[in-house]
Design a protein around this motif. Structure first.
Motif, short mmCIF file in Angstrom:
data_model
loop_
_atom_site.label_atom_id
_atom_site.label_comp_id
_atom_site.label_asym_id
_atom_site.label_seq_id
_atom_site.Cartn_x
_atom_site.Cartn_y
_atom_site.Cartn_z
N ARG A 1 0.87 -1.17 0.00
CA ARG A 1 0.00 0.00 0.00
C ARG A 1 0.91 1.22 0.00
O ARG A 1 1.89 1.27 0.75
CB ARG A 1 -0.89 0.00 1.24
CG ARG A 1 -1.82 1.22 1.35
CD ARG A 1 -2.53 1.26 2.69
NE ARG A 1 -3.41 0.12 2.86
CZ ARG A 1 -3.25 -0.81 3.79
NH1 ARG A 1 -2.21 -0.76 4.61
NH2 ARG A 1 -4.10 -1.81 3.90
N ILE A 2 0.62 2.19 -0.84
CA ILE A 2 1.49 3.38 -0.96
C ILE A 2 0.70 4.63 -0.61
O ILE A 2 -0.38 4.87 -1.15
CB ILE A 2 2.03 3.52 -2.40
CG1 ILE A 2 2.79 2.26 -2.83
CG2 ILE A 2 2.95 4.75 -2.50
CD1 ILE A 2 3.13 2.24 -4.31
N ILE A 3 1.25 5.42 0.30
CA ILE A 3 0.74 6.77 0.59
C ILE A 3 1.81 7.73 0.09
O ILE A 3 2.91 7.79 0.65
CB ILE A 3 0.47 6.98 2.09
CG1 ILE A 3 -0.58 5.99 2.59
CG2 ILE A 3 0.01 8.41 2.35
CD1 ILE A 3 -0.77 6.02 4.09
N HIS A 4 1.50 8.45 -0.96
CA HIS A 4 2.49 9.33 -1.61
C HIS A 4 2.06 10.78 -1.46
O HIS A 4 1.06 11.21 -2.05
CB HIS A 4 2.62 8.96 -3.09
CG HIS A 4 3.71 9.69 -3.79
ND1 HIS A 4 3.97 9.53 -5.14
CD2 HIS A 4 4.64 10.59 -3.35
CE1 HIS A 4 4.98 10.30 -5.48
NE2 HIS A 4 5.39 10.96 -4.42
N LEU A 5 2.80 11.54 -0.67
CA LEU A 5 2.53 12.96 -0.48
C LEU A 5 3.45 13.72 -1.43
O LEU A 5 4.66 13.79 -1.23
CB LEU A 5 2.80 13.36 0.97
CG LEU A 5 2.11 12.48 2.02
CD1 LEU A 5 2.41 12.99 3.43
CD2 LEU A 5 0.60 12.42 1.79
N THR A 6 2.87 14.29 -2.47
CA THR A 6 3.64 14.76 -3.62
C THR A 6 4.07 16.22 -3.55
O THR A 6 5.01 16.62 -4.23
CB THR A 6 2.81 14.60 -4.90
OG1 THR A 6 1.67 15.50 -4.83
CG2 THR A 6 2.32 13.18 -5.08
N GLY A 7 3.36 17.04 -2.76
CA GLY A 7 3.51 18.49 -2.86
C GLY A 7 2.58 19.00 -3.95
O GLY A 7 2.34 18.30 -4.94
N GLU A 8 2.05 20.18 -3.78
CA GLU A 8 1.06 20.73 -4.71
C GLU A 8 1.58 20.78 -6.14
O GLU A 8 0.87 20.44 -7.10
CB GLU A 8 0.63 22.13 -4.27
CG GLU A 8 -0.13 22.20 -2.95
CD GLU A 8 -1.57 21.80 -3.09
OE1 GLU A 8 -2.02 21.53 -4.22
OE2 GLU A 8 -2.27 21.76 -2.06
N ALA A 9 2.82 21.22 -6.33
CA ALA A 9 3.36 21.44 -7.67
C ALA A 9 3.51 20.16 -8.48
O ALA A 9 3.52 20.20 -9.71
CB ALA A 9 4.71 22.16 -7.58
N HIS A 10 3.61 19.02 -7.80
CA HIS A 10 3.89 17.76 -8.50
C HIS A 10 2.69 16.81 -8.51
O HIS A 10 2.79 15.71 -9.06
CB HIS A 10 5.08 17.05 -7.83
CG HIS A 10 6.26 17.94 -7.61
ND1 HIS A 10 7.06 18.40 -8.63
CD2 HIS A 10 6.76 18.49 -6.47
CE1 HIS A 10 8.01 19.17 -8.14
NE2 HIS A 10 7.84 19.25 -6.84
N TYR A 11 1.61 17.25 -7.93
CA TYR A 11 0.45 16.36 -7.73
C TYR A 11 -0.12 15.82 -9.04
O TYR A 11 -0.31 14.61 -9.21
CB TYR A 11 -0.63 17.12 -6.95
CG TYR A 11 -1.91 16.37 -6.72
CD1 TYR A 11 -1.91 15.15 -6.04
CD2 TYR A 11 -3.12 16.88 -7.19
CE1 TYR A 11 -3.09 14.46 -5.82
CE2 TYR A 11 -4.30 16.20 -6.97
CZ TYR A 11 -4.29 14.99 -6.28
OH TYR A 11 -5.46 14.32 -6.07
N ASN A 12 -0.38 16.70 -10.00
CA ASN A 12 -0.99 16.26 -11.25
C ASN A 12 -0.08 15.31 -12.04
O ASN A 12 -0.55 14.35 -12.65
CB ASN A 12 -1.37 17.48 -12.11
CG ASN A 12 -2.57 18.22 -11.56
OD1 ASN A 12 -3.44 17.62 -10.93
ND2 ASN A 12 -2.61 19.52 -11.76
N ASN A 13 1.21 15.57 -12.02
CA ASN A 13 2.14 14.68 -12.71
C ASN A 13 2.12 13.28 -12.12
O ASN A 13 2.19 12.28 -12.85
CB ASN A 13 3.57 15.24 -12.65
CG ASN A 13 3.77 16.45 -13.55
OD1 ASN A 13 3.00 16.67 -14.49
ND2 ASN A 13 4.79 17.24 -13.26
#
Length: 339
Positions: free
Chosen positions: A190-202
């Protein structure tokens, strides 16, 4: 008190956070010191202006003590407090102090450290206390069952990987993790990935076409306690706040220090954990989807090593950090001698 808009046009994020918390905020001029002439002259003048502004505010407010938490934004205020003979405390969050903290180290009354490894970087005469980095009570007190409920998880017998590059995200780290989504999910994670706003859509685009019932891609998570309570392993940058949280929760971690942090302080932060066998470390240059998958799978398959890493992390925790800082402040107010 904190920084405000200086000649470089940088606005203090502290103001937004302070006002959101219902706190009064006074900004003073501050600037990071350039290494170039004549720009450095302008930087010095901005900071001298900030000291003057801070003196006026402190004289009117008349605080019993002033605390600086590092960075150039707080330097004029703490320098003003020193000149007004107000008790001062400096909190160094990282192993290697930035220029502002090195400059103030011989002037403030007491210095509190997050890492014992920071001691050699301060003057021998400085009053040093290894207080640790304060961590929110929710992070210390949240259990796994509460985390399952928060995320709406029903399948509990599944290892969880937490990935975070800090509040702003980390482009290189995100790219590497996105490149191994499929392999990690296939391996039963199971993966919880916190991307940061700038990278979320990518990151969302990278996950297109994958089964996503065990993939949680979030731009940011205010309730970080739930992700930490659920995680069996984390992949993260080596910021001081995250390391304090990893230590207090006994979380095994693969650290990828941000290589462009001032004075490469994240590498020194990470090494302080690696030396105690509380974490593994990959340099940013070594980071790729392939190298990351190898490290993650090795650790998830090695329960004994993860248990040892967890115990080592817990040994580095300072659960009473906030109490230590408060005691240090009151010690200065009462004229306590740390010699």
């Amino acid at each position: 008190m904190g920084g405000k808009k200086g000649h470089n046009g940088a606005f203090a994020k502290e103001q937004t956070l302070a006002l959101a918390a219902g706190l009064d905020y006074c900004g003073v001029a501050a600037a990071g010191l350039s290494r170039r002439f004549p720009r450095i002259i302008l930087d010095i003048l901005v900071n001298l202006s900030g000291v003057y502004e801070a003196k006026k505010i402190l004289s009117h407010f008349a605080p019993q003590a002033v605390i600086g938490t590092g960075g150039y934004a707080m330097a004029p205020s703490l320098r003003a407090a020193v000149s007004l003979h107000i008790p001062t405390l400096l909190h160094e969050q990282n192993v290697y102090p930035g220029w502002a903290n090195r400059y103030l180290a011989g002037k403030v009354d007491v210095i509190c450290l997050s890492f014992a490894a920071a001691r050699p970087f301060f003057p021998a005469r400085a009053h040093l206390i290894v207080s640790g980095m304060p961590v929110r009570q929710e992070i210390m007190n949240t259990g796994r069952q509460e985390a399952y409920e928060f995320f709406g998880i029903k399948e509990k017998n599944m290892p969880t990987l937490l990935v975070t590059g800090g509040s702003q995200g980390a482009k290189r780290l995100n790219e590497a993790v996105c490149g191994c989504y499929a392999q990690l999910l296939s391996a039963g994670l199971r993966i919880i990935h916190l991307t940061g706003e700038a990278h979320y859509n990518n990151c969302l685009n990278a996950a297109a076409g994958l089964k996503q019932e065990n993939l949680y891609i979030l731009p940011y998570l205010e309730e970080m306690q739930y992700a930490l309570a659920l995680a069996d392993l984390a992949v993260a940058r080596a910021g001081a706040s995250f390391l304090a949280e990893a230590a207090i929760t006994g979380l095994p971690t693969i650290l990828i220090p941000y290589p462009y942090a001032a004075n490469d302080h994240q590498t020194l932060n990470a090494k302080s954990f690696v030396e105690k066998k509380a974490a593994r470390m990959l340099s940013d240059a070594q980071l790729s989807a392939d190298s990351l998958v190898i490290q993650i799978i090795e650790l998830l398959d090695n329960v004994e090593e993860r248990q040892m890493m967890s115990e080592a992390a817990l040994s580095l925790a300072k659960p009473n950090a906030i109490e230590s800082l408060i005691d240090a402040v009151y010690g200065q107010i009462r004229g306590y001698n740390y010699e």
